[in-house]
Structure formats: C-alpha cells, structure tokens
Scaffold this motif. Structure first.
Motif, PDB file in Angstrom:
ATOM      1  N   VAL A 114       4.246   7.073   2.024  1.00 16.94           N
ATOM      2  CA  VAL A 114       4.975   5.942   2.469  1.00 16.94           C
ATOM      3  C   VAL A 114       4.420   4.697   1.911  1.00 16.94           C
ATOM      4  O   VAL A 114       3.438   4.330   2.160  1.00 16.94           O
ATOM      5  CB  VAL A 114       4.832   6.155   3.837  1.00 16.94           C
ATOM      6  CG1 VAL A 114       5.687   4.789   4.642  1.00 16.94           C
ATOM      7  CG2 VAL A 114       5.372   7.402   4.389  1.00 16.94           C
ATOM      8  N   PRO A 115       5.337   4.019   1.174  1.00 19.67           N
ATOM      9  CA  PRO A 115       5.097   2.575   0.712  1.00 19.67           C
ATOM     10  C   PRO A 115       5.389   1.599   1.702  1.00 19.67           C
ATOM     11  O   PRO A 115       6.075   1.673   2.548  1.00 19.67           O
ATOM     12  CB  PRO A 115       6.069   2.416  -0.481  1.00 19.67           C
ATOM     13  CG  PRO A 115       7.215   3.134  -0.106  1.00 19.67           C
ATOM     14  CD  PRO A 115       6.760   4.420   0.556  1.00 19.67           C
ATOM     15  N   ALA A 116       4.399   0.634   2.066  1.00 17.21           N
ATOM     16  CA  ALA A 116       4.481  -0.415   3.180  1.00 17.21           C
ATOM     17  C   ALA A 116       3.696  -1.346   2.755  1.00 17.21           C
ATOM     18  O   ALA A 116       2.802  -1.555   1.985  1.00 17.21           O
ATOM     19  CB  ALA A 116       4.084   0.513   4.392  1.00 17.21           C
ATOM     20  N   THR A 153       0.767  -1.101  -0.025  1.00 15.29           N
ATOM     21  CA  THR A 153      -0.009  -0.003   0.027  1.00 15.29           C
ATOM     22  C   THR A 153       0.886   1.359  -0.137  1.00 15.29           C
ATOM     23  O   THR A 153       1.845   1.230   0.853  1.00 15.29           O
ATOM     24  CB  THR A 153      -0.887  -0.102   1.223  1.00 15.29           C
ATOM     25  OG1 THR A 153      -1.610  -1.222   1.472  1.00 15.29           O
ATOM     26  CG2 THR A 153      -2.052   1.023   1.092  1.00 15.29           C
ATOM     27  N   LEU A 154       0.482   2.161  -1.079  1.00 14.76           N
ATOM     28  CA  LEU A 154       1.173   3.760  -0.914  1.00 14.76           C
ATOM     29  C   LEU A 154       0.384   4.403  -0.059  1.00 14.76           C
ATOM     30  O   LEU A 154      -0.786   5.028  -0.305  1.00 14.76           O
ATOM     31  CB  LEU A 154       1.384   4.162  -2.208  1.00 14.76           C
ATOM     32  CG  LEU A 154       2.286   5.375  -2.154  1.00 14.76           C
ATOM     33  CD1 LEU A 154       3.504   5.008  -1.985  1.00 14.76           C
ATOM     34  CD2 LEU A 154       2.026   5.843  -3.545  1.00 14.76           C
ATOM     35  N   PHE A 155       0.795   4.698   1.312  1.00 13.00           N
ATOM     36  CA  PHE A 155      -0.162   5.616   2.273  1.00 13.00           C
ATOM     37  C   PHE A 155       0.327   6.924   1.990  1.00 13.00           C
ATOM     38  O   PHE A 155       1.393   7.387   1.748  1.00 13.00           O
ATOM     39  CB  PHE A 155       0.478   5.324   3.577  1.00 13.00           C
ATOM     40  CG  PHE A 155      -0.074   3.901   3.966  1.00 13.00           C
ATOM     41  CD1 PHE A 155      -1.471   3.659   4.258  1.00 13.00           C
ATOM     42  CD2 PHE A 155       0.649   2.650   4.056  1.00 13.00           C
ATOM     43  CE1 PHE A 155      -1.993   2.522   4.701  1.00 13.00           C
ATOM     44  CE2 PHE A 155       0.267   1.663   4.324  1.00 13.00           C
ATOM     45  CZ  PHE A 155      -1.204   1.253   4.713  1.00 13.00           C
TER      46      PHE A 155
END
Lengths: 680, 286
Positions: free
Chosen positions: B235-237, B224-226
C-alpha cells in the motif's frame, strides 16, 4: 510562426534542470514492512496517487515556465496563415527596385547597378515571382509580376536614369507594396541605389514594412565623389543701362575644393562666364554682368562646368524679366484731370498716397490717369494693369468694361473709398457687408493673420517681411463665403480678409479692404507700400510669375494649363493623356496658346547633386529597426543587413511577447501554489 | 533489562533466566506463595470425601465439617499459546527484538517462572494452524524442550488466529492457565470468540497483546510503500497524511480488545516490545 531571436533556442537546454531535479532528487517511496497494514484505510493509495500527480504537474509547470521564458526571449511572431496555406503560391517573390534618379548618371553607377541587378536576377531560383520597380522622385512599376527573367531584362534594357531627384522612402513603400501583391510565400525587395544622403529623409520614423517582406539594400557605389551645382540665380539691378546683372549661387558637395566655371548661355550663345572655387563648406555667390540689347524678357541657362560633374546636373534655366515700363491705367474719381494726361500730368487733387506710390514706381511703371467715366476714351487692353480707386462708385458700364478687360487677361488692383453700392462686390465677386470701424484709441487690426496662398504665400517668409504689419481701424467687412475663384491673399489678425483676389477668365482682380486713407490704415504711409504695390503690378503682369519655377518630376495640373494649349518640352512636344503636364526634363517648357506663350523653367533638384552616400552604419541602423535573424542574407551585399518586418505589425508582436511573459508569471504563480500544497 | 540488550543474549533460556531472576530479586519479602496452592472455597463435607481434607480449625469454630478446596491442589497446568505467524517477525528498528523474539522470550520467562514452582508448562505454536503442541510437564528437561522449540521456530505463515485458538481450546483437556502471546492481527470478533472458547473450558486465560512501537506510534514519514509481511500486499501512502487515520484505527482496535476481553474477565495486557520484559511478567503474577 517565426522567431526574431532564434539563438535563444539554446536556452531550451535549461529544461534539463527541472527534469534532472525531479529525476534525481524526487521523493522515492521507501519500502517499509508494516503488519498493521489494515489500519491504513482506503484513502492512503489515493492520496499517494494525488501526490505523484501533483509532483508530475509541478514538473510540467516548471518545464512550462522555462519553455515560455525561452520562447519569450526568442520573440516569436506569427506568419500570415493564408500565405502559408495557399499551395498555389511560389516560394519566392522578388522585387528589384532600381534607382533611376539623376545621381545614377554619375560615373559608372548606372552600369554597375544594371550589372548587379542582372547578377541578382540570375541567382533567383526558377519560378520566382519577379517585379521591377524603377524609381526616382516617383516610383514606376516596369514589370509587375512575372516568372520570366527575359521580361525583366528587356525592361531593364530600356530603362535609363532621368533627371529627377530621389525619394527613397516612396520607393521602399512602392516596392514593398508591389512585393505584397506577388503570389509568393516569401518576398524580398532588393533596393539598388547609390543611397545618397539626401534621399533618405525621415525614413527611420516612417518606415513600416508590410507583413512577410524582407528588404535588402544593395548599394552600388561606396565612393564619396565631389560634385557642385547651381542652387539659385536671381537678377539684380545693373548700374549700366545696357547690361543685365545676375547673381549665381553655387554649392559644392563632397571632399576637396574645386574650380568651376559658370557660363551663362542664351540658347547656344555664351553671354558671360565666371570662374569660381567651390567646396562643401558654404555656398559661393558670383555676380555676373553681361550686355544685352533690350529690356526684354529672356530665357537663359547658367551652366556650372566642373570636372566629374553629372552631365545634366549643372544646367540651371532661369529667366531675366521684361524690364520695360508696365503700362498702368489709374481710374480715380477726380474731375479736374484732363483727358490724355500722362505721367507728367498727374492731377494735383488725386489721392496723395496713390500719387506718391505711382511716382515711386517710375520708371518701372508708365501711368495714365483717368476719371472712371472717361474709360471709353482709351483702349483699356493696351494697359497691363488698371488701378481702380473707389470702384464701388464706378458706373456699371465702367465695371462691365473692367470685367471684360480682366477676362481677356488684364489685371485690376482696387482700393475702396466709400464702400457703398454693389459695384465693388460685382468686381471682386464677394458680398460686401459694409465698413467695420474700431476706435483707434482702443485697438486696431494687424495684418498678420497669414495668407490663403497665392503670390504672397512664400515659404520661409512671413507676412511681416512683405507688408510690414500694416494696421487698420476701418476696413470693409465682406462675407467669408467666397465663390469659386475668389480667395483672401492676406488677412488681418482676426481672420478678416485684407487683400482679396479673384480669378476671372485669364485675368485677375486684386482688391484691398482698406482705403488709401491714413485715418483708416497706416498701410499707405508705410515704407513697404510702394515696393509692395510694384510687386503687385509685376505679379499681375506675370513678370514675377510664381509658378515659373519647377523641379524635374513636378506635375502641372490641368487646371493650370490653358485649354487647347500646346506644350513644347525642351526635347519636343509633351502633354500626357490626362491633361496634366509631367515635367520630366530640365530646361524650358513652352506652353503656346493662341498668340501668348508661357514658359516654365524646369530645374533639377540641387540636392540630387550631392553624390555622397549614406554610411554603412546608417543603413545598418535602419536595418536594426526590425531585423529578422532568420532572414535570408546575401553575402555579396555590401551590408549584410536587411530591413525586415515583423510579420505582424510591431504592436502585435509586442502584444504576443507580453502575452508570453504574462503566461510565464501565471504559470509561476500556479507552480508556487502547487509547490506549497505538495508535501515533500 | 532493556529488550535491545536482552536481544544480545543468544540463548533464550539464559534470557528467560536473566529476566525471571531479576524480577524475583525485586520480589524479595513478597507474600507471594505460589500459584497452585491458592485457596479457592469451603464446601460442606460430603460422604465419600477423604477425612484428611476436613478443616479441623473450621470445625472447631463452627462445629461443622468443611472441606477446604484449592484451585489446583497438586500442579498447575499452564499452556503458553504463542503466535508464530509472519507478522510476529516484525521489528521496526535494526537490532531491536522482533515481536516473535520478544513474545518467545516472554513465554520462556513464564515457563521458567512456572517451572520454578513445579508447575507443568505446555506450548502451542500457531499461525494459520497449530504448528506445534507440547503437552504440559513439570520437568526441567521439558522446559529445555519448550525453549528449544521456540528457538527453532521462525515466524513465516499467515495468521488465522481465531481458528487456531478454537482448535487449541478443543485440545486442552485439563483446565489450567492459558497464556496467549500474540499481536492479535486477525478479525477481533473471531479472536475474542476463540479466547472465550479457551476460557469456556475453565481456563484462566491471559492475553499478552504484543505490538511493535512502530505499529503503535506509526513514526513513519514521507512517501512510503508499506508491505504486509504475511500477504506481501503493498500500500503506497504518504505517512504524514495517513498517520492520524492510522492512529485512530489502532486505538479503536486496542480499545475493542481491552473492553471486550474485560467484559469476559480475560486478562488483557498490551505489551510494547520496547518495554522491559519484567513489566509484562509483573502483570502475570500480579
């Protein structure tokens, strides 16, 4: 690097599978708004980057698995690095191996072969390294390494088919060896031959081509022709005293039945002829009788005259032996014999078995009996064979006389009686250890231990058929350390010598290790005793010369030729520089030494007359042993196949294949591990 | 009424009325008498005090003059401080109320409830600064102005809640009740300092910490790219892998507010925007 199965490169299209899978079905990051972004921490981007890296690695591993599988199925092989790196080498190297065997004389085979070779030669690109190998039974390099077509053509013009048989395997080996020595990157061998059935014996098992050499069979004839040949001629007894009788065995090859005429000639004179019908089903035997004036030795030639036959193939030189009585001097320690007694006066107290044997050999043998002490009373040289009974007890002067007689070309056949004293050892040249006795109730020695060669080593015939397994319970034990020139012609089953032979000067000594005593051995009472003894006499007088028969292409070593002798070949004088005698022509070779002549009958190989060729399937079967898909293929060839080596030995190629498969398994295992650890 | 149903009601005033009347119906027979007339303490009569304020009953019992004091004898001044930063515009599900909608509705309910008691209600909308300040008044028309102002406002800017609270505290001249509705996504120490500043002026400060269920539970999955709505920082996570850490940090964040505000007697109420609004209102009146 090359590939055996280049077509499998199509399988590389499967690489698109994982690529599409990863591109179309990969996990795309969803864009989500999150005000509390601050709580994600520093590790989140790193774990995400690791995840992407793992996915990329997974893609690469899957691509690698497929690529390795495709590569493994393409069967790669390594080319010699040195060859690829050497800029001085020409691109192409070609060896023309041309069959010059006897069968190439048939019809227009030779002309066709030359024409094909010239065509192939013209088609080679400039600067091609060229070599020309002529072969029949033995390969000969006519042109070793040149870029000059004219040099090859000149050698080709002087070449012509001989009378020897064909050894295709030796030719392939020599041609590949010549090719491997060419300074070229890519080497080809054109094998121009009629590819006779008989020429390619166990090639399928033995053929290992050197690295970088491709072999192209070029059959120059594809028609099975009928042919016939004389396989053997032997003399047999004739009932008529003024005639000689021979048995001719002829065989046919190829389709149909044909009429042929066997003509026996003495030089140019026709002695007899007989018409026969031959086919390929079985050999034909013909008895031919012809009148001759004497029992003398004669050198004759049997011709098989057949339409479509090869010119020189139908001649079979043979000898009818001297049938006059063999003069035999028997030296037996008997006091009652009168000086000058001839065959009719054999002493009554002589060894009865010896007496019976000599009588049985008459009229082929004319014997004279003497006590060893009376040897000075005769000219020993007048006798072809001396039969010595109990020579261990002979006076030294007698032994000396006998040795002198042997050196001058005589033959001595000896039977021991008591075995005491050094006289026997002096005569035979071995150390006599004494008598060895075995209780006959317990056991005995059988003559079945084979031979060390010589006249009794006849291929295909066992010792049984020669001497009938005589057994002995008492025999002379001699040292096995034979000096040069001494050998055991027959042995007991424990390896002890039964019949010793010694070459001395130009003569021979033959000595049995058993006495002519039925209490020690049953040899003298066996039915084979007398014929065996007569055969020994014939052998000793060279009337049954074992070395008489030769094949074209045989080499007579120098030690079998008399020193200072002159050799008269069928077409003239012949003796090569190395002192050996190469028998290149069929017919009679005469070796003249002093006043004595020795005649060799040189014949063509009967199998060479078989003009039927291998089938295309057979050639293809050979080609399939190690075919290279990317090998050059000449569309003009009758078979488009090639005998191609892997550029490494087969084992190395196989190892590379297994290495690739192991790599596939390893990468697959790694992929599974990574896939399990990757969160999707 | 569930927030998602409430969100379908277009008018915020209608929404507030719906919530408050529903809640009031539930409070039937309650001893609740209002906020501004609560007894505070007795004190001795001082010369100058109005005689009317003497508690004669107490004089009868004790024979002394006492004055009975109430916290606000006349009208309560209630300030509703509503966070209008961009982070309040977040809703995790389509059709659900954003934090802003939820907080504004909650504020409208409070205003309506206070107005029913003739208390004065003021409004402060703040993000990185004070965007709107409406002084407390008890008229019905003022309530309409307050609600209308909230309806016209769209959360858009970054949060500097602590500064805004300090400024608000300095602007409130008369003590009263301060109802803070915010997601408090700023430096907790500074925010708490700002709240204490509000409390320092004698105000009864009550905090409604408004958060979306996705912020509380982090129910994301997969890569997910927040995106931060205020700063647009991404923030990718891998949501699954960072969930535990996130929830740990969130719990620490909430616990910090709860404990620190508890120490200073500032009422703190965590409001999940998936909860019915009356629960939050109960916490106001209880």
């Amino acid at each position: 690097m090359g590939f055996v199965n280049l077509l499998f490169a199509i399988g590389a299209a499967t690489l698109a599978g994982p690529l599409l899978y990863h591109l179309l079905l990969r996990d795309r990051a969803q864009r989500r708004i999150l005000p509390t972004l601050r709580f994600l921490g520093q590790m989140a981007p790193q774990t995400y980057a690791a995840h992407r890296l793992k996915n990329l690695l997974l893609l690469l591993l899957r691509l690698a698995v497929l690529a390795l599988i495709v590569l493994a199925f393409m069967r790669p092989y390594m080319k010699a690095d040195a060859e690829q790196a050497d800029p001085d080498k020409a691109q192409e190297g070609v060896v023309f191996a041309l069959d010059t065997s006897l069968s190439m004389r048939a019809q227009d085979r030779w002309d066709n072969a030359r024409s094909r070779l010239e065509t192939l030669l013209e088609s080679q690109p400039p600067d091609t390294r060229l070599a020309l190998l002529l072969f029949d039974r033995a390969p000969r390099l006519a042109v070793s390494d040149t870029t000059d077509n004219l040099e090859v053509l000149a050698a080709l013009r002087t070449a012509k088919p001989g009378a020897a048989s064909t050894d295709l395997l030796a030719a392939i080996r020599s041609a590949c060896d010549a090719a491997s020595h060419l300074q070229a990157l890519r080497k080809r061998v054109y094998l121009l031959s009629d590819f006779q059935n008989s020429a390619l014996n166990d090639i399928r098992l033995d053929l290992v081509l050197p690295p970088g050499v491709d072999l192209f069979p070029v059959p120059i004839d594809d028609v099975d022709r009928f042919n016939a040949t004389i396989q053997n001629v032997r003399e047999t007894d004739s009932e008529a005293k003024d005639k000689r009788r021979i048995v001719v065995q002829a065989a046919g090859f190829g389709p149909g039945r044909h009429t042929a005429e066997v003509v026996v000639r003495d030089g140019g004179e026709v002695l007899a002829s007989r018409e026969i019908v031959v086919d390929a089903s079985r050999p034909v035997v013909a008895d031919i009788e012809f009148p001759v004036e004497t029992d003398r030795e004669m050198f004759l030639t049997a011709h098989l005259e057949l339409k479509d036959a090869i010119d020189e193939d139908n001649a079979f030189p043979f000898k009818i032996e001297d049938r006059s009585p063999i003069p035999l001097l028997v030296l037996a320690p008997i006091g009652s014999i009168r000086l000058g007694d001839e065959a009719g006066g054999i002493p009554s107290d002589a060894n009865p078995f010896l007496k019976a044997a000599v009588r049985a050999c008459e009229p082929r043998v004319r014997s004279k009996w003497l006590d060893p002490s009376q040897i000075d009373a005769v000219r020993v040289g007048d006798y072809a064979v001396v039969l010595a009974l109990g020579p261990e007890a002979f006076p030294p002067a007698t032994i000396a006389r006998l040795q002198e007689y042997v050196r001058s070309g005589g033959a001595v056949v000896a039977f021991p009686e008591k075995g005491e004293g050094d006289a026997l050892g002096d005569l035979v040249g071995v150390e006599v250890r004494g008598w060895r006795e075995i209780d006959p109730e317990v056991g005995y020695r059988l003559v079945s231990g084979g031979t060390d060669g010589g006249p009794f080593s006849i291929p295909g015939e066992s010792v049984d058929s020669l001497v009938g397994h005589p057994r002995a319970s008492r025999y002379l034990e001699v040292s096995e350390e034979f000096p040069e020139g001494v050998g055991a012609l027959l042995r007991f089953d424990d390896g002890s010598p039964f019949l010793l032979a010694r070459k001395m000067g130009s003569g021979s000594v033959f000595c049995f290790t058993v006495p002519l005593d039925p209490r020690a051995t049953d040899f003298p009472i066996r039915a084979s005793f007398c014929p065996f003894l007569l055969e020994m006499f014939r052998h000793a007088t060279r009337r049954a010369e074992g070395a008489f028969d030769y094949r074209v292409g045989d080499i007579v070593p120098g030690n079998e030729l008399p020193e200072g002798g002159m050799v008269l070949a069928p077409t003239g004088r012949s003796l090569d520089e190395s002192g050996t005698l190469a028998l290149a022509e069929p017919g009679f070779y005469r070796i003249v030494t002093g006043g004595k002549n020795r005649t060799l009958a040189v014949r063509t190989d009967p199998e060479e007359s078989d003009l039927s060729m291998m089938t295309v399937d057979e050639i293809d079967a050979i080609s399939r042993l190690s075919r290279s898909e990317d090998a050059f293929t000449d569309p003009d060839l009758l078979t488009a196949s090639s005998l191609t080596s892997s550029d490494r030995p087969p084992d190395a190629s196989r190892r590379l294949w297994f290495t690739l498969l192991s790599a596939v398994l390893g990468v697959m295992a790694l992929e599974s591990l990574l896939a399990a650890r990757t969160v999707r | 009424m569930r927030p998602e149903l409430l969100a379908r009601i277009g008018s915020m005033e209608m929404r507030a009325r719906q919530v408050v009347e529903g809640m009031m119906a539930g409070l039937h027979r309650s001893p609740f008498r209002g906020l501004s007339i609560e007894f505070a303490e007795y004190r001795r009569y001082q010369p100058g005090d109005e005689i009317d304020r003497i508690d004669w009953k107490a004089y009868a019992r004790s024979d002394r003059f006492y004055i009975k004091e109430f916290e606000d004898e006349t009208n309560l001044n209630a300030w509703i401080v509503l966070d209008a930063s961009a982070s309040m515009g977040f809703a995790s599900k389509d059709g659900a109320m954003t934090k802003w909608q939820y907080g504004a509705t909650l504020a409208a309910c409070m205003a309506y409830l206070l107005q029913c008691q003739n208390d004065a209600v003021g409004l402060v909308l703040l993000d990185e600064a004070i965007r709107v300040q409406m002084e407390p008044r008890g008229t019905r028309g003022h309530l309409a102005h307050v609600v209308g102002q909230m309806e016209r406002t769209t959360p858009s800017r970054q949060t500097r809640l602590a500064d805004a609270l300090h400024r608000t505290a300095s602007r409130i001249k008369r003590r009263g009740m301060v109802l803070v509705v915010s997601d408090l996504l700023d430096d907790p120490a500074e925010v708490i300092a700002g709240l204490r500043h509000l409390q320092f002026g004698g105000n009864d400060v009550r905090v409604f910490h408004t958060l979306d269920p996705a912020e509380l539970d982090f129910d994301f999955a997969g890569p997910t790219l927040f995106v931060d709505p205020e700063t647009n920082r991404t923030v990718p996570a891998l949501a699954d892998q960072v969930r535990a850490d996130y929830l740990g940090a969130m719990q620490a964040f909430l616990k910090n507010y709860s404990e620190e505000l508890g120490k200073t007697n500032i009422a703190y109420r965590l409001v999940n925007t998936s909860e019915p609004l009356d629960r939050a209102l109960f916490s106001l009146v209880s």
